[in-house]
Design a protein around this motif. Structure first.
Motif, PDB file in Angstrom:
ATOM      1  N   GLU A 129       0.818   3.734   0.371  1.00 58.68           N
ATOM      2  CA  GLU A 129      -0.029   4.905   0.063  1.00 58.68           C
ATOM      3  C   GLU A 129      -0.210   5.042  -1.457  1.00 58.68           C
ATOM      4  O   GLU A 129      -1.328   5.266  -1.930  1.00 58.68           O
ATOM      5  CB  GLU A 129       0.628   6.196   0.592  1.00 58.68           C
ATOM      6  CG  GLU A 129       0.659   6.309   2.110  1.00 58.68           C
ATOM      7  CD  GLU A 129       1.541   7.482   2.569  1.00 58.68           C
ATOM      8  OE1 GLU A 129       2.017   7.423   3.714  1.00 58.68           O
ATOM      9  OE2 GLU A 129       1.765   8.426   1.772  1.00 58.68           O
ATOM     10  N   ASN A 130       0.915   4.907  -2.184  1.00 58.54           N
ATOM     11  CA  ASN A 130       0.835   4.971  -3.658  1.00 58.54           C
ATOM     12  C   ASN A 130      -0.132   3.911  -4.175  1.00 58.54           C
ATOM     13  O   ASN A 130      -0.984   4.178  -5.028  1.00 58.54           O
ATOM     14  CB  ASN A 130       2.208   4.706  -4.295  1.00 58.54           C
ATOM     15  CG  ASN A 130       3.206   5.828  -4.064  1.00 58.54           C
ATOM     16  OD1 ASN A 130       2.833   6.911  -3.634  1.00 58.54           O
ATOM     17  ND2 ASN A 130       4.474   5.555  -4.347  1.00 58.54           N
ATOM     18  N   ARG A 131       0.023   2.703  -3.653  1.00 63.49           N
ATOM     19  CA  ARG A 131      -0.777   1.566  -4.128  1.00 63.49           C
ATOM     20  C   ARG A 131      -2.268   1.836  -3.904  1.00 63.49           C
ATOM     21  O   ARG A 131      -3.089   1.644  -4.803  1.00 63.49           O
ATOM     22  CB  ARG A 131      -0.339   0.284  -3.403  1.00 63.49           C
ATOM     23  CG  ARG A 131      -0.939  -0.999  -3.988  1.00 63.49           C
ATOM     24  CD  ARG A 131      -0.323  -2.232  -3.352  1.00 63.49           C
ATOM     25  NE  ARG A 131       0.997  -2.522  -3.885  1.00 63.49           N
ATOM     26  CZ  ARG A 131       2.144  -2.400  -3.218  1.00 63.49           C
ATOM     27  NH1 ARG A 131       2.142  -2.006  -1.957  1.00 63.49           N
ATOM     28  NH2 ARG A 131       3.286  -2.668  -3.806  1.00 63.49           N
ATOM     29  N   LYS A 132      -2.589   2.325  -2.714  1.00 62.82           N
ATOM     30  CA  LYS A 132      -4.002   2.618  -2.394  1.00 62.82           C
ATOM     31  C   LYS A 132      -4.546   3.719  -3.297  1.00 62.82           C
ATOM     32  O   LYS A 132      -5.641   3.600  -3.849  1.00 62.82           O
ATOM     33  CB  LYS A 132      -4.109   3.067  -0.924  1.00 62.82           C
ATOM     34  CG  LYS A 132      -4.342   1.911   0.029  1.00 62.82           C
ATOM     35  CD  LYS A 132      -4.599   2.417   1.448  1.00 62.82           C
ATOM     36  CE  LYS A 132      -4.369   1.289   2.439  1.00 62.82           C
ATOM     37  NZ  LYS A 132      -4.087   1.763   3.803  1.00 62.82           N
ATOM     38  N   ALA A 133      -3.771   4.799  -3.436  1.00 63.49           N
ATOM     39  CA  ALA A 133      -4.212   5.946  -4.237  1.00 63.49           C
ATOM     40  C   ALA A 133      -4.456   5.533  -5.691  1.00 63.49           C
ATOM     41  O   ALA A 133      -5.441   5.937  -6.315  1.00 63.49           O
ATOM     42  CB  ALA A 133      -3.168   7.061  -4.173  1.00 63.49           C
TER      43      ALA A 133
ATOM     44  N   PHE B 233       2.660  -1.428 -13.299  1.00 57.76           N
ATOM     45  CA  PHE B 233       3.766  -2.352 -13.565  1.00 57.76           C
ATOM     46  C   PHE B 233       5.100  -1.654 -13.287  1.00 57.76           C
ATOM     47  O   PHE B 233       5.319  -0.535 -13.749  1.00 57.76           O
ATOM     48  CB  PHE B 233       3.749  -2.798 -15.039  1.00 57.76           C
ATOM     49  CG  PHE B 233       2.535  -3.590 -15.425  1.00 57.76           C
ATOM     50  CD1 PHE B 233       2.522  -4.968 -15.309  1.00 57.76           C
ATOM     51  CD2 PHE B 233       1.386  -2.952 -15.907  1.00 57.76           C
ATOM     52  CE1 PHE B 233       1.399  -5.708 -15.670  1.00 57.76           C
ATOM     53  CE2 PHE B 233       0.261  -3.677 -16.265  1.00 57.76           C
ATOM     54  CZ  PHE B 233       0.259  -5.059 -16.139  1.00 57.76           C
ATOM     55  N   ASN B 234       5.969  -2.330 -12.553  1.00 57.81           N
ATOM     56  CA  ASN B 234       7.323  -1.839 -12.288  1.00 57.81           C
ATOM     57  C   ASN B 234       8.290  -2.661 -13.150  1.00 57.81           C
ATOM     58  O   ASN B 234       8.386  -3.876 -12.996  1.00 57.81           O
ATOM     59  CB  ASN B 234       7.621  -2.030 -10.787  1.00 57.81           C
ATOM     60  CG  ASN B 234       8.976  -1.503 -10.354  1.00 57.81           C
ATOM     61  OD1 ASN B 234       9.728  -0.957 -11.148  1.00 57.81           O
ATOM     62  ND2 ASN B 234       9.275  -1.682  -9.073  1.00 57.81           N
TER      63      ASN B 234
ATOM     64  N   ASP C 151      12.611   5.184  -5.603  1.00 56.69           N
ATOM     65  CA  ASP C 151      11.936   4.833  -4.353  1.00 56.69           C
ATOM     66  C   ASP C 151      10.500   5.346  -4.409  1.00 56.69           C
ATOM     67  O   ASP C 151      10.108   6.060  -5.345  1.00 56.69           O
ATOM     68  CB  ASP C 151      12.715   5.339  -3.125  1.00 56.69           C
ATOM     69  CG  ASP C 151      12.783   6.857  -3.057  1.00 56.69           C
ATOM     70  OD1 ASP C 151      11.828   7.524  -3.483  1.00 56.69           O
ATOM     71  OD2 ASP C 151      13.800   7.379  -2.568  1.00 56.69           O
ATOM     72  N   SER C 152       9.724   4.963  -3.416  1.00 57.13           N
ATOM     73  CA  SER C 152       8.286   5.239  -3.466  1.00 57.13           C
ATOM     74  C   SER C 152       7.977   6.732  -3.359  1.00 57.13           C
ATOM     75  O   SER C 152       6.961   7.197  -3.875  1.00 57.13           O
ATOM     76  CB  SER C 152       7.578   4.470  -2.357  1.00 57.13           C
ATOM     77  OG  SER C 152       8.155   4.789  -1.110  1.00 57.13           O
ATOM     78  N   LYS C 153       8.871   7.478  -2.715  1.00 54.67           N
ATOM     79  CA  LYS C 153       8.638   8.920  -2.582  1.00 54.67           C
ATOM     80  C   LYS C 153       8.826   9.618  -3.937  1.00 54.67           C
ATOM     81  O   LYS C 153       8.056  10.515  -4.297  1.00 54.67           O
ATOM     82  CB  LYS C 153       9.593   9.506  -1.544  1.00 54.67           C
ATOM     83  CG  LYS C 153       9.148  10.859  -1.043  1.00 54.67           C
ATOM     84  CD  LYS C 153      10.005  11.369   0.083  1.00 54.67           C
ATOM     85  CE  LYS C 153       9.576  12.796   0.453  1.00 54.67           C
ATOM     86  NZ  LYS C 153      10.517  13.403   1.403  1.00 54.67           N
TER      87      LYS C 153
ATOM     88  N   ASP D 157       9.888  -1.301  -2.936  1.00 57.64           N
ATOM     89  CA  ASP D 157       8.501  -1.338  -3.382  1.00 57.64           C
ATOM     90  C   ASP D 157       8.101   0.080  -3.787  1.00 57.64           C
ATOM     91  O   ASP D 157       8.388   1.043  -3.064  1.00 57.64           O
ATOM     92  CB  ASP D 157       7.632  -1.823  -2.207  1.00 57.64           C
ATOM     93  CG  ASP D 157       6.174  -1.976  -2.578  1.00 57.64           C
ATOM     94  OD1 ASP D 157       5.835  -1.821  -3.771  1.00 57.64           O
ATOM     95  OD2 ASP D 157       5.366  -2.265  -1.673  1.00 57.64           O
ATOM     96  N   LEU D 158       7.484   0.235  -4.945  1.00 62.81           N
ATOM     97  CA  LEU D 158       7.068   1.561  -5.396  1.00 62.81           C
ATOM     98  C   LEU D 158       5.557   1.743  -5.294  1.00 62.81           C
ATOM     99  O   LEU D 158       5.050   2.838  -5.519  1.00 62.81           O
ATOM    100  CB  LEU D 158       7.524   1.780  -6.851  1.00 62.81           C
ATOM    101  CG  LEU D 158       9.013   1.577  -7.131  1.00 62.81           C
ATOM    102  CD1 LEU D 158       9.307   1.798  -8.612  1.00 62.81           C
ATOM    103  CD2 LEU D 158       9.859   2.510  -6.280  1.00 62.81           C
ATOM    104  N   GLY D 159       4.869   0.636  -4.981  1.00 66.90           N
ATOM    105  CA  GLY D 159       3.411   0.671  -4.956  1.00 66.90           C
ATOM    106  C   GLY D 159       2.827  -0.034  -6.168  1.00 66.90           C
ATOM    107  O   GLY D 159       1.645   0.118  -6.492  1.00 66.90           O
ATOM    108  N   GLU D 160       3.650  -0.812  -6.854  1.00 65.36           N
ATOM    109  CA  GLU D 160       3.224  -1.505  -8.070  1.00 65.36           C
ATOM    110  C   GLU D 160       2.331  -2.709  -7.750  1.00 65.36           C
ATOM    111  O   GLU D 160       2.348  -3.232  -6.634  1.00 65.36           O
ATOM    112  CB  GLU D 160       4.448  -1.995  -8.875  1.00 65.36           C
ATOM    113  CG  GLU D 160       5.250  -3.119  -8.241  1.00 65.36           C
ATOM    114  CD  GLU D 160       6.393  -2.614  -7.359  1.00 65.36           C
ATOM    115  OE1 GLU D 160       6.372  -1.422  -6.968  1.00 65.36           O
ATOM    116  OE2 GLU D 160       7.295  -3.415  -7.057  1.00 65.36           O
ATOM    117  N   ASP D 161       1.578  -3.133  -8.767  1.00 68.09           N
ATOM    118  CA  ASP D 161       0.822  -4.378  -8.652  1.00 68.09           C
ATOM    119  C   ASP D 161       1.663  -5.562  -9.100  1.00 68.09           C
ATOM    120  O   ASP D 161       1.559  -6.652  -8.535  1.00 68.09           O
ATOM    121  CB  ASP D 161      -0.455  -4.297  -9.512  1.00 68.09           C
ATOM    122  CG  ASP D 161      -1.415  -3.248  -8.985  1.00 68.09           C
ATOM    123  OD1 ASP D 161      -1.941  -3.456  -7.879  1.00 68.09           O
ATOM    124  OD2 ASP D 161      -1.611  -2.228  -9.652  1.00 68.09           O
TER     125      ASP D 161
END
Lengths: 216, 216
Positions: free
Chosen positions: A20-24, A33-34, A95-97, A129-133
């Motif tokens: 969701e983070n990645r899409k947003a 970048f993480n 974490d992603s949240k 995964d945090l939603g990073e590229d």
């Protein structure tokens, strides 16, 4: 046994929110970048150098994670860019949240590139995964050449490795080629940079690569 | 919420087994040190220096924990003392059950002091009692003066802090007094040593203190 099952659930939920983070963020045209490393390898120092180089050329946002203190946010705040500090209160990783909540505090219309500085830990954050590229692992020349072999999930899951503190090489028994060989054994696709955040060495090349990534 | 509950259960069970370890080792007259640090702060190097000094004076046993590889056990094995490698296969810390199983592989009648080298991680291992008598946290001068403030549970739960790599001080902006002040803010009872494992500095004082502890 129970722990492993629960972990799977936790990780599955983490991956969903990361997506969701990645899409947003992608929708807003933001590249993420993480940054991961042991404590004290130079995440914040490298980030400061990047900001010094890229500020004015691209809109930067930063999320910094720490078990305790907002020291890192204070260091980044000097550059007057959007910064959110996450204090994990004991948790050993972001974490992603946490990132989802942090993103809400950022004006995303004024960010083109987001750096997430993870908790200093070479083990646990690799699972989240945090939603990073792109995932960047930083290791410093003072840590010992065998670290990629001893902490393989971190190096396996990274896209980029930065070998930092190369200014200290004359005073160490570190063998940079050995670090590289060990890291490439774990992950042959790793892109590798060598830097000294203190002296500013290698930061230009790193920034060129970052700008190139963002443009794509 | 569920995770926290499970964690409590896991930690309770860990503490119970740690207590069993402690009793079993005390019964054999064995004194136990748990060594903790970030990756690459110098746990194994300091251990090697201690072994060089104390071998022949006292019977030493070593348990080394790593996420992957038996590199550290190989380094210790050179000294021909009893060594057991625990490979955690991804786990970010040693727990008391791993140590319980490792102890079974050691001839306890020929050990007077046991060193347990934990996984390199400044967060998670602080939660896990292994049955040690003394907990030693090692931080190196390259890691940044604020680490005790950023990772308080580790420094709060330790009895001793070793500041390692003092040979690099001329090349760093590190302020040793600042490290000490920060650590003592978290834990005023910390006993502090300064060492250079590479040069051998400060190891005599550390070894004297260890021998003193064992005799008590």
């Amino acid at each position: 046994m129970k722990i492993i099952e629960l972990d799977k659930k936790v990780l599955k939920r983490n991956d969903e929110i990361a997506e969701e983070n990645r899409k947003a963020l992608k929708q807003k045209g933001i590249y993420v970048f993480n940054l991961l490393s042991s404590p004290g390898a130079g995440k914040t120092s490298i980030l400061e150098r990047i900001i010094q180089r890229l500020k004015g050329r691209v809109d930067i946002g930063v999320i910094v994670g720490d078990v305790q203190t907002d020291n890192d946010a204070k260091r980044i705040n000097k550059y007057k860019i959007q910064t959110v500090q996450i204090i994990t209160n004991g948790a050993c990783h972001l974490d992603s949240k946490m990132v989802k909540n942090a993103i809400k505090k950022i004006d995303l219309n004024n960010v083109k590139v987001l750096f997430i500085e993870n908790v200093g830990n070479l083990v646990c954050p690799s699972n989240f995964d945090l939603g990073e590229d792109v995932r960047i692992v930083i290791m410093s020349t003072t840590e010992g050449d065998d670290k990629p072999l001893k902490y393989p999930p971190m190096f396996y899951s990274a896209d980029v490795m930065i070998i930092n503190k190369i200014d200290l090489l004359p005073h160490l028994s570190c063998n940079v080629d050995e670090i590289k060989n060990n890291a490439l054994k774990i992950n042959p696709n790793l892109k590798i940079f060598e830097t000294s955040a203190v002296k500013g060495t290698g930061i230009d090349g790193l920034c060129d690569w970052i700008m190139d990534k963002i443009k794509k």
